[in-house]
Design a protein around this motif. Structure first.
Motif, PDB file in Angstrom:
ATOM      1  N   GLY A   1       0.829  -1.085  -0.074  1.00 18.08           N
ATOM      2  CA  GLY A   1       0.132   0.045   0.059  1.00 18.08           C
ATOM      3  C   GLY A   1       0.893   1.230   0.004  1.00 18.08           C
ATOM      4  N   GLY A   2       1.875   1.353   0.586  1.00 19.49           N
ATOM      5  CA  GLY A   2       2.854   2.485   0.727  1.00 19.49           C
ATOM      6  C   GLY A   2       3.438   2.689  -0.531  1.00 19.49           C
ATOM      7  N   VAL A   3       4.035   1.748  -1.267  1.00 19.17           N
ATOM      8  CA  VAL A   3       4.553   1.778  -2.378  1.00 19.17           C
ATOM      9  C   VAL A   3       3.534   2.356  -3.439  1.00 19.17           C
ATOM     10  CG1 VAL A   3       5.605   0.631  -4.083  1.00 19.17           C
ATOM     11  CG2 VAL A   3       6.236  -0.029  -2.011  1.00 19.17           C
ATOM     12  N   MET A   4       2.399   1.910  -3.463  1.00 22.11           N
ATOM     13  CA  MET A   4       1.357   2.484  -4.450  1.00 22.11           C
ATOM     14  C   MET A   4       1.047   3.728  -4.095  1.00 22.11           C
ATOM     15  SD  MET A   4      -2.431   0.582  -4.786  1.00 22.11           S
ATOM     16  CE  MET A   4      -3.061   1.158  -3.187  1.00 22.11           C
ATOM     17  N   ALA A   5       1.066   4.204  -2.935  1.00 18.48           N
ATOM     18  CA  ALA A   5       0.570   5.638  -2.582  1.00 18.48           C
ATOM     19  C   ALA A   5       1.767   6.376  -3.147  1.00 18.48           C
ATOM     20  CB  ALA A   5       0.251   5.799  -0.894  1.00 18.48           C
ATOM     21  N   LEU A   6       3.009   6.075  -3.026  1.00 21.45           N
ATOM     22  CA  LEU A   6       4.007   6.789  -3.499  1.00 21.45           C
ATOM     23  C   LEU A   6       4.009   7.067  -4.800  1.00 21.45           C
ATOM     24  CD1 LEU A   6       6.545   8.215  -2.517  1.00 21.45           C
ATOM     25  CD2 LEU A   6       7.879   6.061  -2.859  1.00 21.45           C
TER      26      LEU A   6
ATOM     27  N   PRO B   1      -8.076   3.250   3.992  1.00 19.70           N
ATOM     28  CA  PRO B   1      -7.097   4.500   4.474  1.00 19.70           C
ATOM     29  C   PRO B   1      -6.312   4.929   3.278  1.00 19.70           C
ATOM     30  CG  PRO B   1      -7.211   2.577   5.927  1.00 19.70           C
ATOM     31  CD  PRO B   1      -7.897   2.008   4.825  1.00 19.70           C
ATOM     32  N   ILE B   2      -5.710   3.995   2.580  1.00 20.71           N
ATOM     33  CA  ILE B   2      -4.704   4.419   1.569  1.00 20.71           C
ATOM     34  C   ILE B   2      -5.332   5.343   0.445  1.00 20.71           C
ATOM     35  CG2 ILE B   2      -3.253   3.546  -0.351  1.00 20.71           C
ATOM     36  CD1 ILE B   2      -2.710   1.181   1.130  1.00 20.71           C
ATOM     37  N   ALA B   3      -6.525   5.011   0.184  1.00 23.38           N
ATOM     38  CA  ALA B   3      -7.381   5.943  -0.645  1.00 23.38           C
ATOM     39  C   ALA B   3      -7.556   7.309  -0.116  1.00 23.38           C
ATOM     40  CB  ALA B   3      -8.804   5.266  -0.903  1.00 23.38           C
ATOM     41  N   PHE B   4      -7.762   7.532   1.061  1.00 23.51           N
ATOM     42  CA  PHE B   4      -7.884   8.687   1.553  1.00 23.51           C
ATOM     43  C   PHE B   4      -6.451   9.486   1.555  1.00 23.51           C
ATOM     44  CE2 PHE B   4     -12.171   7.853   3.420  1.00 23.51           C
ATOM     45  CZ  PHE B   4     -12.484   8.835   3.584  1.00 23.51           C
ATOM     46  N   ALA B   5      -5.548   8.934   2.027  1.00 24.19           N
ATOM     47  CA  ALA B   5      -4.133   9.588   1.930  1.00 24.19           C
ATOM     48  C   ALA B   5      -3.650  10.044   0.542  1.00 24.19           C
ATOM     49  CB  ALA B   5      -3.040   8.513   2.572  1.00 24.19           C
ATOM     50  N   ILE B   6      -4.187   9.192  -0.376  1.00 24.11           N
ATOM     51  CA  ILE B   6      -4.026   9.619  -1.592  1.00 24.11           C
ATOM     52  C   ILE B   6      -4.691  10.685  -2.160  1.00 24.11           C
ATOM     53  CG2 ILE B   6      -4.015   8.894  -4.172  1.00 24.11           C
ATOM     54  CD1 ILE B   6      -3.519   5.822  -3.241  1.00 24.11           C
ATOM     55  N   ALA B   7      -5.832  10.682  -1.741  1.00 22.44           N
ATOM     56  CA  ALA B   7      -6.647  12.023  -2.226  1.00 22.44           C
ATOM     57  C   ALA B   7      -6.242  13.152  -1.583  1.00 22.44           C
ATOM     58  CB  ALA B   7      -8.112  11.649  -1.382  1.00 22.44           C
ATOM     59  N   THR B   8      -5.736  12.876  -0.020  1.00 20.68           N
ATOM     60  CA  THR B   8      -5.073  14.301   0.219  1.00 20.68           C
ATOM     61  C   THR B   8      -3.767  14.630  -0.318  1.00 20.68           C
ATOM     62  OG1 THR B   8      -6.084  13.454   2.429  1.00 20.68           O
ATOM     63  CG2 THR B   8      -4.184  15.138   2.472  1.00 20.68           C
ATOM     64  N   ARG B   9      -2.946  13.889  -0.864  1.00 17.21           N
ATOM     65  CA  ARG B   9      -1.726  14.125  -1.511  1.00 17.21           C
ATOM     66  C   ARG B   9      -2.074  14.744  -3.006  1.00 17.21           C
ATOM     67  NH1 ARG B   9       3.300  10.025  -0.922  1.00 17.21           N
ATOM     68  NH2 ARG B   9       3.525  10.134   1.252  1.00 17.21           N
ATOM     69  N   LEU B  10      -3.199  14.083  -3.695  1.00 16.83           N
ATOM     70  CA  LEU B  10      -3.527  14.610  -4.912  1.00 16.83           C
ATOM     71  C   LEU B  10      -4.201  15.682  -5.095  1.00 16.83           C
ATOM     72  CD1 LEU B  10      -3.718  11.278  -6.674  1.00 16.83           C
ATOM     73  CD2 LEU B  10      -1.840  12.625  -6.509  1.00 16.83           C
TER      74      LEU B  10
END
Length: 599
Positions: A482-487, A523-532
């Motif tokens: 998940g971390g690699v994917m978010a990065l 949770p990863i989806a929320f983190a990615i949404a915040t970054r993008l």
């Protein structure tokens, strides 16, 4: 910054990949690969335990699948499905679909796919598939489309329908609940239904026209398929022929049925009609006409003894050998019913050698000759005694007749179990287990025959998949992925990011579990949404959809494993048919999300 995964995480991913490769190659049986996977996890964690755990904790992780509620649920559902089949509870539905399929096979399959899709929108996927599975197995047995060509498309339609509402699957509820805890608005039941319907429009032609052609035919060619039996149908007081002419009802009978020497005028009780056809056709014609293919007193005695002894009635084919006492005798003069308590319900007379002729006796009865094949009904012990005493060779394994007196009871148990789970009154595991117990208690399924309902391949496969899902999560492999994917996703445009999230979650759900994919992906989806700088809802829906795109492996979802045995499927069948469907759904769902949310 993403660090290097732990050696436990690396090992977990390696074992998962090795299991997948082993399944895909097909060189070893599913059972062996599953057991080897469990063994590797058990031995590996014993000598190299996870941090803060004892060596024996690894054994619990490896073997937890055998006591997992998912495995118990699947076994219970198999038992209930068996109860519907052996009692004949699904015969009416199978006959209706048989008529539709005979009218037009493609129309029948299309109707079935649409019904499966609509049902699963409001009822959990597993109960829907449990209801449909035995119907289509029965349909295949009655000469319809092979179960291997219908079950995977049907299962896919159920899974797509379950994706369309928040109540369609427990995974949808889980994703929606996690998203609310993270700050997303509460989604209604049909919040994302239009998006799924658009994708379903594109998926339906693939399920209907392409997928069946990619699957083999698991129907077994029977050597006696063209064997025709002659019998005498006895008209009873309750027969629909009573007071009518045969021509009035002939169109309702199977095409294989033929009559000879039909009396003119109206038919009356105790009249007998010469009838011939295959075993299945004779059985179906007798049911429709409500007539007897043997003297009523013999049939009543067999049924009474079956009820008293709680032993199922069976039908078997026997051939007359050169040493048989029956040679030269007729059926009435043989005394078979009086001596052994069995009923001969049909006789197949093969073509005789040149010059040999059968001599009809007075009344039209014929003598038994060497090579004649008898279709005999009775209790198993009585059938064996008859074969031994009169030197008959059993050609076919005994086929038990449906216990039709318990058909309504079995159907009621199934409807009750599915209904309780569908409305959320009980978890599917509890309602299915209760239903299986009731099947045993009421005699719908015999306890000593439960092995016929269960598949060892499915059992060990479920256990191995649960163990893999647990080690993927506990080792930190899922978190690292998940971390690699978010990065990586922060550099992609919105549409590509949605598709990538969906594909990643799809990969995880096909090799771990829906719950794992949901708990890690949301949770990863929320983190990615915040970054993008994107709204979180479409990314959460990408996770939700990805959790449901579990078509590519049999271990992805319990209904996939449920159909594996009945469809005679190999691991490669899921890959061959599922991967194109996953790509089709990811593409259409991503585009629909982008358009809907204006990304």
């Amino acid at each position: 910054m993403i660090g290097v995964p732990s050696y436990h995480a690396i090992a977990a991913m390696a074992v998962t990949i090795a299991m997948f490769v082993g399944f895909a190659r097909g060189k070893m049986s599913v059972e062996i690969i599953s057991l080897l996977t469990i063994a590797v996890i058990a031995v590996g964690l014993y000598f190299f335990p996870l941090p803060d755990t004892k060596p024996t904790d690894g054994l619990t992780t490896a073997f937890s699948g055998f006591g997992h509620y998912a495995l118990i649920t699947i076994c219970a559902l198999m038992i209930m499905g068996r109860g519907l089949v052996v009692t004949g509870a699904l015969d009416p539905a199978a006959r209706f679909l048989e008529r539709v399929f005979k009218l037009n096979g493609q129309l029948g399959l299309l109707l079935s796919l649409v019904v499966a899709f609509l049902l699963s929108m409001g009822v959990n996927d597993t109960p829907v598939m449990v209801l449909l599975l035995p119907i289509f197995v029965q349909l295949a047995a009655r000469g319809g489309m092979a179960s291997s060509k219908t079950l995977i498309p049907l299962n896919a339609a159920v899974l797509i329908g379950g994706m369309a509402t928040t109540i369609g699957t427990s995974t949808n509820i889980l994703v929606a609940s996690i998203a609310v805890d993270l700050g997303l608005r509460q989604m209604s039941v049909f919040s994302f239904t239009p998006i799924v319907l658009v994708s379903a429009i594109f998926a339906l032609p693939y399920l209907w026209l392409v997928m069946p052609r990619m699957l083999g035919d698991n129907r077994v060619e029977k050597t006696h398929a063209s064997r025709r039996f002659e019998t005498r149908l006895r008209i009873t007081e309750n027969s629909i022929l009573n007071g009518r002419e045969l021509s009035e009802v002939f169109s309702r009978l199977p095409a294989e049925i033929e009559f000879g020497d039909v009396p003119l005028g109206l038919l009356r009780p105790n009249q007998r009609l010469r009838m011939s056809g295959t075993h299945e056709a004779i059985e179906e014609a007798s049911r429709i006409l409500r007539g007897d293919t043997a003297p009523s007193w013999v049939l009543d005695r067999i049924k009474r003894r079956s009820d008293e002894s709680r032993v199922d009635i069976a039908v078997v084919e026997m051939t007359v050998t050169v040493d048989s006492r029956l040679i030269g005798r007729t059926l009435p003069s043989s005394g078979i019913a009086d001596l052994y308590g069995v009923a001969v319900i049909g006789i197949h007379r093969p073509d005789r050698i040149l010059g040999e002729r059968e001599i009809p006796l007075q009344g039209g009865e014929q003598r038994f000759a060497e090579g004649d094949v008898l279709l005999v009904m009775g209790l198993p012990d009585d059938l064996q005694s008859f074969a031994r005493a009169d030197s008959l060779l059993i050609l076919e394994g005994m086929r038990e007749l449906p216990r039709r007196s318990k058909a309504l009871l079995a159907g009621g148990i199934m409807v009750g179990s599915v209904g309780l789970a569908s409305v959320g009154f009980l978890p599917i595991a509890i309602s299915a287990l209760a239903g299986a117990i009731l099947m045993f208690v009421t005699g719908c399924v015999k306890f000593d025959r439960v092995g016929r309902a269960l598949s060892a391949k499915v059992i060990v496969l479920v256990a191995a998949s649960i163990a893999i899902g647990k080690i993927i999560l506990d080792s930190g492999a899922a978190e690292w992925i998940g971390g690699v994917m978010a990065l990586g996703l922060q550099h992609l445009p919105p549409a590509a990011a949605l598709a990538a999230i969906m594909l990643a979650v799809t990969f995880l759900t096909n090799f771990a579990s829906n719950a794992t994919a949901a708990t890690v992906g949301t949770p990863i989806a929320f983190a990615i949404a915040t970054r993008l700088g994107l709204p979180p809802e479409p990314l959460v829906l990408a996770v939700l959809f990805g959790c449901n795109l579990c078509y590519a492996t049999p271990i992805a979802y319990q209904t996939n494993m449920l159909i594996m045995s009945e469809g005679s499927y190999e691991f490669r069948d899921y890959i061959r048919t599922g991967v194109p469907l996953v790509l089709l759904m990811v593409t259409t769902l991503s585009i629909a999300l982008v358009v809907t949310y204006g990304l």
